[in-house]
Enzyme design. Structure first.
Site, PDB file in Angstrom:
ATOM      1  N   CYS A  70      20.594 -23.877  -5.035  1.00 16.80           N
ATOM      2  CA  CYS A  70      20.500 -25.454  -5.879  1.00 16.80           C
ATOM      3  C   CYS A  70      21.961 -25.324  -6.331  1.00 16.80           C
ATOM      4  O   CYS A  70      22.446 -23.885  -6.630  1.00 16.80           O
ATOM      5  CB  CYS A  70      19.314 -24.637  -6.556  1.00 16.80           C
ATOM      6  SG  CYS A  70      19.950 -26.072  -8.195  1.00 16.80           S
ATOM      7  N   CYS A  88      16.002 -22.547  -3.835  1.00 12.67           N
ATOM      8  CA  CYS A  88      16.499 -21.739  -4.705  1.00 12.67           C
ATOM      9  C   CYS A  88      18.207 -21.586  -4.454  1.00 12.67           C
ATOM     10  O   CYS A  88      19.202 -21.677  -5.029  1.00 12.67           O
ATOM     11  CB  CYS A  88      15.917 -21.377  -6.656  1.00 12.67           C
ATOM     12  SG  CYS A  88      13.982 -21.926  -7.135  1.00 12.67           S
ATOM     13  N   TYR A 141      11.648 -45.334 -17.504  1.00 13.08           N
ATOM     14  CA  TYR A 141      12.559 -44.998 -16.945  1.00 13.08           C
ATOM     15  C   TYR A 141      13.388 -45.815 -15.685  1.00 13.08           C
ATOM     16  O   TYR A 141      13.906 -45.705 -15.528  1.00 13.08           O
ATOM     17  CB  TYR A 141      11.260 -44.571 -15.807  1.00 13.08           C
ATOM     18  CG  TYR A 141      11.877 -43.951 -14.237  1.00 13.08           C
ATOM     19  CD1 TYR A 141      12.873 -42.977 -14.041  1.00 13.08           C
ATOM     20  CD2 TYR A 141      11.887 -45.118 -13.089  1.00 13.08           C
ATOM     21  CE1 TYR A 141      13.824 -43.203 -12.935  1.00 13.08           C
ATOM     22  CE2 TYR A 141      12.274 -44.778 -12.395  1.00 13.08           C
ATOM     23  CZ  TYR A 141      13.401 -43.758 -11.710  1.00 13.08           C
ATOM     24  OH  TYR A 141      14.151 -43.820 -10.617  1.00 13.08           O
ATOM     25  N   CYS A 166      14.751 -28.904  -5.893  1.00 14.16           N
ATOM     26  CA  CYS A 166      14.232 -28.278  -6.745  1.00 14.16           C
ATOM     27  C   CYS A 166      12.728 -28.381  -6.879  1.00 14.16           C
ATOM     28  O   CYS A 166      12.388 -29.350  -7.905  1.00 14.16           O
ATOM     29  CB  CYS A 166      14.782 -28.787  -7.831  1.00 14.16           C
ATOM     30  SG  CYS A 166      13.805 -27.801  -9.393  1.00 14.16           S
ATOM     31  N   CYS A 185      20.302 -21.575 -13.763  1.00 18.67           N
ATOM     32  CA  CYS A 185      18.684 -21.614 -13.918  1.00 18.67           C
ATOM     33  C   CYS A 185      17.541 -20.193 -14.742  1.00 18.67           C
ATOM     34  O   CYS A 185      17.440 -19.542 -15.022  1.00 18.67           O
ATOM     35  CB  CYS A 185      17.825 -21.561 -13.060  1.00 18.67           C
ATOM     36  SG  CYS A 185      16.032 -22.558 -13.073  1.00 18.67           S
ATOM     37  N   GLU A 196      13.871 -49.560  -7.223  1.00 19.96           N
ATOM     38  CA  GLU A 196      13.095 -49.025  -8.570  1.00 19.96           C
ATOM     39  C   GLU A 196      11.577 -48.986  -8.626  1.00 19.96           C
ATOM     40  O   GLU A 196      10.847 -48.280  -8.551  1.00 19.96           O
ATOM     41  CB  GLU A 196      14.016 -48.972  -9.521  1.00 19.96           C
ATOM     42  CG  GLU A 196      15.523 -48.423  -9.439  1.00 19.96           C
ATOM     43  CD  GLU A 196      14.762 -46.827  -9.160  1.00 19.96           C
ATOM     44  OE1 GLU A 196      14.024 -46.233  -9.555  1.00 19.96           O
ATOM     45  OE2 GLU A 196      16.031 -46.181  -9.081  1.00 19.96           O
ATOM     46  N   ASP A 219      13.037 -39.174 -14.240  1.00 18.44           N
ATOM     47  CA  ASP A 219      11.411 -39.330 -14.044  1.00 18.44           C
ATOM     48  C   ASP A 219      11.502 -37.968 -13.120  1.00 18.44           C
ATOM     49  O   ASP A 219      11.408 -37.069 -14.353  1.00 18.44           O
ATOM     50  CB  ASP A 219      12.298 -39.778 -12.039  1.00 18.44           C
ATOM     51  CG  ASP A 219      12.754 -39.043 -11.700  1.00 18.44           C
ATOM     52  OD1 ASP A 219      12.946 -38.067 -11.880  1.00 18.44           O
ATOM     53  OD2 ASP A 219      12.541 -40.041  -9.889  1.00 18.44           O
TER      54      ASP A 219
END
Length: 360
Positions: A212, A209, A132, A202, A218, A49, A150
């Site tokens: 997705c 899309c 985060y 995304c 959305c 991370e 994030d």
DNA sequence: AAACCGGGGCG
DNA sequence: CGCCCAGGTTT
């Protein structure tokens, strides 16, 4: 038997998508393993991370492999020589991360008995761990129900909810929406799924899309251009700074290097001698910052773009006879330059003066 | 709240 | 090659 059923919650749709499309990464435990109660090593989660802050997965992979091989546990890293850590980090950028990484390892190893805190608050108290990263480690390593936000998740929620408030002001609103979405079951997988969704579907430009799992939910899709989200505050132009860099080579084929100060720009990293970087330098050939008088030959300029300014470095080269005049620096054999803590801008300067210096 | 921190990837 | 992307710390 057509029963009316409630539409699936976004979290369930995302988890189902993640089970089908999750990426195998060196610091991850796959969903089937996680379902068996296996959690990833907090040390590896933390290390990945921190490396992934402002950095892509592709760039991180090789560094992660190097670090975990050299230092398999947080205690190994805590005992490591700081200079070795900086050398291993060279090229990854944002060198304050490496300094804080070492500090954090020492706190965990010598202050917490080698065990990472398992709460968001405990993690956030450690060097180099902010909102985060604390939430991400708590979720991924300890399956805590923390709201992980994030840049990828910001994009997903800003489009999903058509948030018009520009960043960074929209962060608290976004975090609240993520918290409301985060399921009690599998919060760690959910966090990784949201980030993967932002990284692979995304995306900032040309999002996929049609693929997705949230396209039916959305609020932007079909109403506006998804690329316009998240809204962002206008950014300001980058100033240009100028400077000079001096690549001295001695008869033995070694280059004169020195160490930068511990804080600030490229802190603690290695450089060739040079001038300060300011708005303008005096005249076309300012040799006043040279480490010693010599027959300095101009060999062009290199340009390097930092976060908040663009640097144009005039590079000079000279061959010197003796092995003295090193001042506070040292002579490094050309063949061993690769192991030095040289940031990319310094490699550019050396390569400009001596094209074969890094044996590409 | 704004400034300070690198480097890589994409169109 | 210009443009975009992405967290933590310091001031």
């Amino acid at each position: 038997m057509t029963q009316s059923r409630r539409p699936a919650a976004p979290a369930d749709l995302i988890l189902a998508w993640y089970d089908r499309h999750h990426r195998d990464l060196p610091w991850r435990v796959s969903p089937p393993m996680a379902a068996g109660g296996i959690r990833p090593d907090p040390y590896r989660v933390w290390l990945s991370e921190v490396m992934l802050q402002q950095t892509t997965v592709q760039a991180v992979k090789a560094y992660f492999a190097l670090f975990t091989t050299r230092w398999p546990t947080v205690t190994d890293l805590a005992k490591a020589d700081t200079e070795d850590v900086m050398k291993s980090w060279a090229g990854l950028g944002y060198y304050a991360r490496a300094r804080n990484l070492k500090k954090c390892a020492e706190v965990v190893a010598f202050g917490h008995g080698g065990v990472f805190p398992d709460t968001e608050e405990g993690l956030k108290a450690l060097p180099g761990i902010g909102d985060y990263t604390a939430a991400a480690i708590a979720a991924i390593a300890f399956d805590r129900q923390s709201a992980v936000l994030d840049g990828n998740v910001e994009r997903v929620v800003s489009r999903l909810h058509a948030i018009e408030t520009p960043l960074p002001a929209a962060k608290s609103e976004m975090r609240a929406l993520v918290a409301a979405m985060t399921p009690r079951e599998r919060p760690g997988d959910f966090a990784q799924a949201m980030m993967d969704l932002g990284a692979t579907i995304c995306t900032p430009r040309r999002p996929a899309c049609a693929l997705c799992p949230l396209n039916a939910d959305c609020r932007v899709l079909g109403r506006a251009d998804p690329e316009l989200y998240p809204r962002k505050a206008a950014k300001k132009a980058k100033p240009v700074r100028l400077g000079a860099a001096f690549v001295a080579e001695n008869a033995a084929g070694a280059i004169l290097l020195r160490k930068r100060g511990e804080s600030g720009l490229l802190g603690g990293m290695t450089e060739v001698p040079g001038s300060d970087w300011t708005a303008r330098i005096d005249g076309a050939t300012d040799l006043s910052a040279a480490p010693f008088p010599a027959d300095w030959t101009a060999c062009g300029t290199v340009t390097h773009v930092f976060t908040h300014f663009e640097l144009r470095l005039s590079v000079y080269r000279s061959m010197v006879a003796g092995n003295g005049q090193a001042g506070n620096g040292w002579w490094q054999p050309k063949e061993t330059l690769d192991g030095e803590a040289l940031p990319t801008v310094m490699k550019k300067a050396i390569r400009q003066a001596i094209p074969g210096a890094f044996g590409k």
